[in-house]
Design an enzyme around this catalytic site. Structure first.
Site, PDB file in Angstrom:
ATOM      1  N   ARG A 172       0.918  -1.178   0.130  1.00  0.00           N
ATOM      2  CA  ARG A 172       0.006   0.023   0.044  1.00  0.00           C
ATOM      3  C   ARG A 172       0.971   1.055  -0.136  1.00  0.00           C
ATOM      4  O   ARG A 172       0.427   2.410  -0.418  1.00  0.00           O
ATOM      5  CB  ARG A 172      -0.875   0.064   1.344  1.00  0.00           C
ATOM      6  CG  ARG A 172      -2.090  -1.054   1.280  1.00  0.00           C
ATOM      7  CD  ARG A 172      -2.533  -1.073   2.756  1.00  0.00           C
ATOM      8  NE  ARG A 172      -3.195   0.249   3.130  1.00  0.00           N
ATOM      9  CZ  ARG A 172      -4.521   0.555   2.946  1.00  0.00           C
ATOM     10  NH1 ARG A 172      -5.173  -0.245   1.989  1.00  0.00           N
ATOM     11  NH2 ARG A 172      -4.915   1.661   3.259  1.00  0.00           N
ATOM     12  N   ARG A 176       9.886   6.160  -2.558  1.00  0.00           N
ATOM     13  CA  ARG A 176      10.499   7.217  -3.520  1.00  0.00           C
ATOM     14  C   ARG A 176      11.710   7.592  -3.418  1.00  0.00           C
ATOM     15  O   ARG A 176      12.179   7.858  -2.371  1.00  0.00           O
ATOM     16  CB  ARG A 176       9.376   8.361  -3.460  1.00  0.00           C
ATOM     17  CG  ARG A 176       7.898   8.250  -3.763  1.00  0.00           C
ATOM     18  CD  ARG A 176       7.198   9.236  -4.044  1.00  0.00           C
ATOM     19  NE  ARG A 176       5.655   8.860  -4.217  1.00  0.00           N
ATOM     20  CZ  ARG A 176       4.966   9.353  -3.270  1.00  0.00           C
ATOM     21  NH1 ARG A 176       5.423   9.973  -2.185  1.00  0.00           N
ATOM     22  NH2 ARG A 176       3.589   9.006  -3.200  1.00  0.00           N
ATOM     23  N   ARG A 248      -9.214  -6.492  13.456  1.00  0.00           N
ATOM     24  CA  ARG A 248      -8.700  -5.796  14.451  1.00  0.00           C
ATOM     25  C   ARG A 248      -9.691  -4.563  14.535  1.00  0.00           C
ATOM     26  O   ARG A 248     -10.589  -4.021  13.474  1.00  0.00           O
ATOM     27  CB  ARG A 248      -7.389  -5.039  13.834  1.00  0.00           C
ATOM     28  CG  ARG A 248      -6.295  -5.884  13.592  1.00  0.00           C
ATOM     29  CD  ARG A 248      -6.034  -6.603  14.953  1.00  0.00           C
ATOM     30  NE  ARG A 248      -5.010  -5.708  15.827  1.00  0.00           N
ATOM     31  CZ  ARG A 248      -4.568  -6.256  16.857  1.00  0.00           C
ATOM     32  NH1 ARG A 248      -4.761  -7.231  17.516  1.00  0.00           N
ATOM     33  NH2 ARG A 248      -3.745  -5.209  17.485  1.00  0.00           N
ATOM     34  N   ARG A 278      -0.742   5.976  16.163  1.00  0.00           N
ATOM     35  CA  ARG A 278      -0.820   7.384  15.560  1.00  0.00           C
ATOM     36  C   ARG A 278      -1.735   8.298  16.350  1.00  0.00           C
ATOM     37  O   ARG A 278      -2.618   7.946  17.013  1.00  0.00           O
ATOM     38  CB  ARG A 278      -1.066   7.166  14.126  1.00  0.00           C
ATOM     39  CG  ARG A 278      -2.436   6.613  13.572  1.00  0.00           C
ATOM     40  CD  ARG A 278      -2.418   6.445  12.361  1.00  0.00           C
ATOM     41  NE  ARG A 278      -4.088   5.825  11.877  1.00  0.00           N
ATOM     42  CZ  ARG A 278      -4.220   5.372  10.852  1.00  0.00           C
ATOM     43  NH1 ARG A 278      -3.594   5.779   9.487  1.00  0.00           N
ATOM     44  NH2 ARG A 278      -5.363   4.661  10.520  1.00  0.00           N
ATOM     45  N   GLU A 299      -4.576   6.739  18.572  1.00  0.00           N
ATOM     46  CA  GLU A 299      -5.399   5.538  18.072  1.00  0.00           C
ATOM     47  C   GLU A 299      -4.637   4.129  18.665  1.00  0.00           C
ATOM     48  O   GLU A 299      -3.304   4.268  18.581  1.00  0.00           O
ATOM     49  CB  GLU A 299      -5.274   5.658  16.524  1.00  0.00           C
ATOM     50  CG  GLU A 299      -5.836   4.463  15.918  1.00  0.00           C
ATOM     51  CD  GLU A 299      -5.826   4.847  14.431  1.00  0.00           C
ATOM     52  OE1 GLU A 299      -5.887   6.049  13.972  1.00  0.00           O
ATOM     53  OE2 GLU A 299      -5.910   3.912  13.519  1.00  0.00           O
ATOM     54  N   TYR A 347      -9.225  -5.676   2.647  1.00  0.00           N
ATOM     55  CA  TYR A 347      -8.670  -4.069   3.219  1.00  0.00           C
ATOM     56  C   TYR A 347      -8.963  -3.180   2.098  1.00  0.00           C
ATOM     57  O   TYR A 347      -7.710  -2.928   1.378  1.00  0.00           O
ATOM     58  CB  TYR A 347      -7.131  -4.310   3.431  1.00  0.00           C
ATOM     59  CG  TYR A 347      -6.458  -3.333   4.345  1.00  0.00           C
ATOM     60  CD1 TYR A 347      -7.240  -2.126   4.539  1.00  0.00           C
ATOM     61  CD2 TYR A 347      -5.375  -3.489   4.610  1.00  0.00           C
ATOM     62  CE1 TYR A 347      -6.581  -1.030   5.167  1.00  0.00           C
ATOM     63  CE2 TYR A 347      -4.439  -2.601   5.196  1.00  0.00           C
ATOM     64  CZ  TYR A 347      -5.177  -1.598   5.433  1.00  0.00           C
ATOM     65  OH  TYR A 347      -4.421  -0.513   6.265  1.00  0.00           O
ATOM     66  N   ASP A 349      -9.968   0.139   0.132  1.00  0.00           N
ATOM     67  CA  ASP A 349      -9.930   1.971   0.497  1.00  0.00           C
ATOM     68  C   ASP A 349     -11.440   2.255   0.166  1.00  0.00           C
ATOM     69  O   ASP A 349     -12.061   1.697  -0.821  1.00  0.00           O
ATOM     70  CB  ASP A 349      -8.841   2.379  -0.350  1.00  0.00           C
ATOM     71  CG  ASP A 349      -7.500   2.246   0.486  1.00  0.00           C
ATOM     72  OD1 ASP A 349      -7.483   2.136   1.544  1.00  0.00           O
ATOM     73  OD2 ASP A 349      -6.337   2.453  -0.304  1.00  0.00           O
TER      74      ASP A 349
HETATM   75  N1  UDP Z   1       2.900   0.847   8.277  1.00  0.00           N
HETATM   76  C1  UDP Z   1       3.838   0.756   9.027  1.00  0.00           C
HETATM   77  N2  UDP Z   1       4.393   2.032   9.651  1.00  0.00           N
HETATM   78  C2  UDP Z   1       3.701   3.149   9.503  1.00  0.00           C
HETATM   79  C3  UDP Z   1       2.660   3.229   8.491  1.00  0.00           C
HETATM   80  C4  UDP Z   1       2.145   2.025   7.998  1.00  0.00           C
HETATM   81  O1  UDP Z   1       4.410  -0.310   9.658  1.00  0.00           O
HETATM   82  O2  UDP Z   1       4.288   4.130   9.651  1.00  0.00           O
HETATM   83  C5  UDP Z   1       2.497  -0.387   7.813  1.00  0.00           C
HETATM   84  C6  UDP Z   1       1.485  -0.849   8.807  1.00  0.00           C
HETATM   85  O3  UDP Z   1       1.349  -2.495   8.722  1.00  0.00           O
HETATM   86  C7  UDP Z   1       0.017  -0.499   8.187  1.00  0.00           C
HETATM   87  C8  UDP Z   1       0.254  -0.595   6.767  1.00  0.00           C
HETATM   88  O4  UDP Z   1       1.741  -0.410   6.572  1.00  0.00           O
HETATM   89  O5  UDP Z   1      -1.190  -1.189   8.754  1.00  0.00           O
HETATM   90  C9  UDP Z   1      -0.730   0.136   5.899  1.00  0.00           C
HETATM   91  O6  UDP Z   1      -0.486   1.562   6.016  1.00  0.00           O
HETATM   92  P1  UDP Z   1      -1.667   2.482   5.778  1.00  0.00           P
HETATM   93  O7  UDP Z   1      -1.153   4.007   6.443  1.00  0.00           O
HETATM   94  O8  UDP Z   1      -2.129   2.128   4.547  1.00  0.00           O
HETATM   95  O9  UDP Z   1      -2.809   2.091   6.796  1.00  0.00           O
HETATM   96  P2  UDP Z   1      -4.176   2.590   7.283  1.00  0.00           P
HETATM   97  O10 UDP Z   1      -4.372   4.199   7.164  1.00  0.00           O
HETATM   98  O11 UDP Z   1      -5.321   1.933   6.319  1.00  0.00           O
HETATM   99  O12 UDP Z   1      -4.521   2.206   8.814  1.00  0.00           O
END
Ligand code: UDP
Length: 380
Positions: A172, A176, A248, A278, A299, A347, A349
């Site tokens: 996902r 870059r 989850r 986060r 969160e 999963y 979006d």
């Molecule tokens: N992820 C991580 N560290 C980060 C951000 C994301 O390990 O700082 C991993 C984590 O397993 C997460 C996945 O990447 O579930 C997808 O991240 P995304 O930001 O797409 O998650 P969402 O916003 O859908 O919870």
């Protein structure tokens, strides 16, 4: 004219309901909770006036022209680009991993080509076909970046070792070799000016659609309708008779303050010492609004119990076995179609959900025009 019952008032059923209503059918949407929009629900915070994403951050992004045009028919979208910061080892970095992250983390001043070569050396070439999250990370970014940004966060988020998770979860996030810190790669990105719940309210605002909030599904309801669209958890339709699929859920701790709390909408906490994943400061999602006070959601992720709101389908090995059994059961159903993140246990979006809902509606309208039966179908 057919009579449809749509269970769950999130994006899937709002779009399907709208499309089928416009085609002349009668739609009844029921929703167990007291609001529209499922986990995309937004609401103005009473204390601060800030538009809050009640179930965590949602940013609309897509490459699909039809999806973008469609959502723009029902809401005014404001330009918004998601830029995420990540705290790791006592420093603040930018995510997704980009040249700034790489240079800061390794204390270097690489240009794009040097950065690319350096990261290629960090990666593990012995992993040819990454089979899980961890292998995907080790192959493409190497052990140091993996440990710093992904290992701890992912364990907190998913409650298991990253090697138990599919590689698709890591895919996902882009990597870059320039200074572009846009979290997403898509052509279109934005935020509905009045929030997602208003967008969904506009979708279901049609004379052929009736919506009943605070209304749970009961089997007797099926007797009076031609077909059902189910956007609840797949296993819940079957009363969990083959066991429970793993999800989850999230808990949020509310923080309010004066002014600006963290200077950005989303800050991730990658180290295991922080129990949360986060912090979202919602007013930064609406930079066109002015608010003196601020509200943040800290969160926490945990296993979803029977009474909790499911957010993320886990899809671990045990779930996949069980999922296969449920999919087989789903395919024998003739009166119900399973849709959305929970209904198909994927999963998804928001944009993919909208796109699939449009496609399902097309198929249903086609089938009815050709006098074919509506049969259940399931995306894997
Ligand atoms: N992820 C991580 N560290 C980060 C951000 C994301 O390990 O700082 C991993 C984590 O397993 C997460 C996945 O990447 O579930 C997808 O991240 P995304 O930001 O797409 O998650 P969402 O916003 O859908 O919870």
């Amino acid at each position: 004219m057919k009579q449809f019952l749509l269970v769950g008032a999130g994006f899937s059923n709002a779009v399907i309901g709208r499309q089928l209503a416009e085609a002349g059918h009668r739609i009844r949407i029921i929703e167990r909770r007291d609001h529209l929009a499922g986990n995309c629900h937004t609401e103005r915070d009473q204390q601060t006036g800030v538009m809050v994403h009640q179930y965590g951050p949602h940013i609309f992004h897509t490459d699909d022209q039809r999806t973008w045009d469609y959502v723009n028919r029902f809401a005014k979208f404001k330009p918004y680009v998601n830029r995420v910061k990540a705290v790791s080892g006592g420093q603040v970095y930018s995510l997704p991993i980009n040249l700034h992250t790489i240079n800061q983390f390794f204390g270097r001043t690489f240009n794009p080509e040097q950065g690319r070569q350096f990261i290629a050396q960090q990666g593990d070439p012995s992993i040819e076909h990454p089979e899980n999250f961890e292998q995907q990370a080790l192959k493409f970014i190497g052990a140091d970046l993996y440990q710093a940004f992904f290992y701890g966060y992912t364990k907190k988020q998913w409650g298991c070792e990253p090697r138990e998770l599919p590689a698709s979860i890591l895919k996902r996030l882009p990597v870059r070799f320039n200074y572009d810190d846009n979290y997403f790669n898509h052509r279109y990105q934005g935020m509905p000016a009045e929030g997602y719940t208003q967008l969904v309210a506009n979708l279901v605002d049609h004379p052929n659609i009736e919506v009943h909030l605070n209304t749970a599904y009961e089997p007797a309801m099926a007797e009076t309708v031609d077909h059902i669209f189910w956007s609840g958890p797949l296993d819940a339709w079957f009363n969990h008779r083959l066991g429970r699929l793993g999800y989850r859920t999230l808990d949020f701790e509310r923080i309010t303050a004066k002014g600006d709390y963290q200077g950005n909408a989303v800050v991730n906490y990658c180290d295991p010492e922080f129990p949360y994943t986060r912090i979202t400061e919602h007013k930064h999602f609406s930079p066109w609004e002015q608010h003196e006070d601020t509200v943040c959601y800290q969160e926490y992720s945990r296993e979803c119990g029977p009474e909790d709101v499911p957010y993320y389908p886990k899809r671990l090995a045990a779930d996949k076995q069980r999922l296969d059994d449920y999919v087989q059961a789903a395919q024998t159903e003739t009166q119900v179609t399973f849709v959305g993140r929970l209904g198909t246990y994927r999963y998804l979006d928001m944009d993919v959900t909208v796109r699939e809902a449009l496609e399902v509606s097309d198929q249903v309208i086609d089938a009815l025009n050709n006098h074919q039966s509506l049969r259940a179908f399931y995306h894997q």
